[in-house]
Design a protein around this motif. Sequence first.
Motif, short mmCIF file in Angstrom:
data_model
loop_
_atom_site.label_atom_id
_atom_site.label_comp_id
_atom_site.label_asym_id
_atom_site.label_seq_id
_atom_site.Cartn_x
_atom_site.Cartn_y
_atom_site.Cartn_z
N ASN A 135 -10.11 5.12 -10.04
CA ASN A 135 -8.75 5.09 -10.61
C ASN A 135 -8.78 5.43 -12.10
O ASN A 135 -9.37 4.71 -12.90
CB ASN A 135 -8.17 3.69 -10.39
N ASN B 165 -10.60 2.60 -5.75
CA ASN B 165 -10.13 1.86 -6.94
C ASN B 165 -11.10 2.01 -8.10
O ASN B 165 -10.70 1.92 -9.27
CB ASN B 165 -9.91 0.39 -6.60
N ALA C 224 -0.54 0.55 -0.11
CA ALA C 224 -1.57 1.59 0.00
C ALA C 224 -1.33 2.39 1.27
O ALA C 224 -0.99 1.83 2.32
CB ALA C 224 -2.96 0.98 0.01
N THR D 247 -2.48 4.51 -3.72
CA THR D 247 -2.34 3.07 -3.88
C THR D 247 -1.39 2.77 -5.03
O THR D 247 -1.58 3.27 -6.15
CB THR D 247 -3.70 2.40 -4.16
N SER E 229 -7.73 0.70 -0.81
CA SER E 229 -8.51 1.29 -1.92
C SER E 229 -10.00 1.35 -1.62
O SER E 229 -10.78 1.78 -2.46
CB SER E 229 -8.29 0.53 -3.23
#
Length: 941
Positions: free
Chosen positions: A693, A690, A469, A505, A147
């Motif tokens: 996200n 991340n 991932a 991920t 990530s």
Amino acid sequence: MMTELVRLPRRATRHALLFTTAIAGSILGSAPALAQDAVAVPAEPQSAQGGSGNAAEDATTEEIVVTGVRASLSSAQSIKQNADQIVDSIVAEDIGKLPDRNVAEALQRITGIQIQRNFGEGSQVAIRGLSQVRTEINGRDIFTANSGRTLSLEDVPSELLAGVDVYKNPSAEMIEGGLGGLINLRTRKPFDFDGFKLSASGSLNHYDLYETTKPQANLLVSNRWDTGIGEIGLLVDLAYQETAFRQDQISSQPFFLLNEAVAADAATAAGLGRTGQPTYLPHGVGIGQYLGDRRRIGVDVALQWRPSDTLEFTAEYIRSDYKFRYGDYSFFAYTGDNPITPDFSQPFAFDEDGNFRSGTFVNVPVDSNTSLERRKSVTNDYSLNAKWTPTENLTLKGDFQYIRGTTDGERSIVILHSNAERLYQAVGDGVPTMIISPDSNPANGNGNLLDPASYATSPGAYLDHIERAVGTEYAGRLDAEYRFDGSFLRSISAGVRYTDRSAVTDSSTYAYYGFTRPLADDLYQLRVFGNDLYRGGAAVPEGALFFNRGIVLDYDATRAALAPYAADSQRQALLDGVSYVPSDRNTQGEKTYTGYAVARFGIDSGLRIDGNIGVRVVKTEVSTDGFSVQTPQVTGPDGTPMNGPISYVPISADSSYTKVLPSLNLRFHLMDGLQLRLAASKGLTRPDFNQLNPNINIVELNSGSNRRTASSGNANLRPLEADQLDASLEWYFSKTGSIYGAAFYKKVDGFIANITSTETFDFGNGPFVVDVTRPVNGDNGKIKGFEVGGNTFFDFLPGFWSGFGVQANYTYVDSQAPSPDAQDTSGNQLSVPLEKLSKHSYNLIGFYDRGPVSARVAYNWRSSFVVTTRGNGSGNLPIFNAARGQVDASLTYTFTPNFALTVDGVNLTDTANRTYYGIPSRPQSHVLNDRRLSITARITY
């Protein structure tokens, strides 16, 4: 060992004496913070020697053969002196021999770099206070699928590397992405050698706390041939490492201030005789022991073909295969956010500020945990490069790369519950103390914690988590350079680059399985701590019962063993293992389109000046996909509100931005060996995947009095940008002697911080509000500081003494950045130092290199720093890391030009790591890791 021909000017003796006097004066006349870094940098074939700039002086030098540490120091210094940008380098002293076994630990010797350790090994780096660092291998992208955007430096066996370059203010032809700087890992190529080359090494590494020994090996074979279709070279480099670690930890739980406006706290203060006085009590204490191992496999295969003097092709395959695993025992007596009850019949001690020092508590809940954490990361990197020089003035290059990385991880925790009748805790200025006095009657639920009956009242639970991932990237670039003869304009370079990257991920939420009955006796394991934990330097319980660690290390066997103890409704799910739901997936796509132009110029008469000016323009297109998990409120059969069926609503977001990144690098040759560099540039770092996200989980039902809450990423985050200014004054008085000082300033725009704001949702029953925490681009931050350092061999000394040398550096970094977690008494946001940034750090290295003997002793120190402004499990209190320094050393004896033995040690001072809550009198943890001792045999032909 590898040899290298260098020229040492005769007047180097006078310069070395001046340098020695300056270093001695600074060390004797300054505070410890002014001690400096010494990096023994190892060697490779040098591409640019660079003379003094005075042809007459160069003509009067004598030629000597330099090997080992001297060669590496000379090569690294030459790179720094002749580079177009501000750069520091580490060069392998011999094939497979960086000065440190770990890449991050080797980098800590460079000025301006600070590292974080993970279970005793260096893992992450920050350059000049910024962790937004770009990593490359041979000038191309490299990453770990996690990530993030960079390579996890602990993944790569250092034996594969010829050297590492750290660019602190890159120029426009270098790939964007690092605010702090750029780290380029360099591997070897077959055309680096004159012909056949063979190097092999084998090591045994002993870890004294764990009391185990692990192997390590490296093999490089390279050759080149003249054929009917041109010259061909092939290199194969293989590296294998096994390492182990043990980490012992003793931790205090967060300190809470008694609030006498609350009746229970007022009674506690009265019972302690502290009514009306500030009183801070920790809510427990714990111990932990982590036993783990790492395994690294590295592969580098390079094929070069030179069909003519003007054309060259290079194909390369690099593979990094990393496994990490630990199983731990942790034993905590704590109350969490609930009050802790003192035993008022026992003595208590507090310092003058009311911070707890020692005392006894009653009826404290105990958790006995056994867990597994495992990670496997594989990165495969394929590249093809073509270089064509149709004329002496024109060079064309084409480059293609494909990367695919995968990471798989598991985390499982078996928790056993019990209770401590009495807990004696002391923090003091040393290692915290934890003594549990059990009731002799197990029927009271406070039995002997070595007896399974003590864990029967509340049997425990199991937590399970998995993640995977996958990251891929296609990258292509074309570059052209035209060089001019005899003019102010030396050359013009231009190029274009395209990348297409994806990151997918999957990360499950933690599945929870409560036990419905006590475990069978054969599933328990007695772990005796006694005088073993923390090398016997702490008062801890004799031991405790844990779920069997041998089972925990087998993920599938753990679930099978625990399934009979789970509820009937959970048993099959536990046997099947965690599965992903749609909202566990974060899908990111990113394309970049880049063009750059750089002009190099120079004046050779009068005050010699050279440099480059350029601009890089990059367009970034981002596509993001995820899910909104929506749980509406419905009316149950009895008329009461309840949760309705869950729905997964797709979320997609696309964004793009274009950034212009200018740069200017100037170098003034003030006199022979003395140069001044000035640099200005604009850089950027894109958000981690991340942070982008978009997944969010919203539950409409709100039966309590608190506001609904949720958390998510932010697909609309923009990159961090920085305006950067650098100045560096460098004096090179010999091939292995220099003194330098540098100052830097960075103004960073758009620091990312988590902010909570109110958002409105409607699932069909009318609007409702939720407090949603998302990362957002915040205010500006500033980083400024300076670096000083130098190195030399004492060649002016007679005989044996001329083999001694020293390298030292010191870095000062001052930063201010916004933090929503830091507020003054009026609720205003404060600027605080960047997390994981020490204001002061230094290295001091002494080395000896003469004849068959080469030795190095290195000391690295950094001042205290903020670990996090709001720690997980810390009661949302900030956590600080205390100042820390450690000594590493190595000794090599070369028996023949083809055979050498090396003995080295890491953390010979057995330095512990300490953290605390806000102030040192509120300790958080004391951590002790292995000392590593190694012996290596190396042959080279």
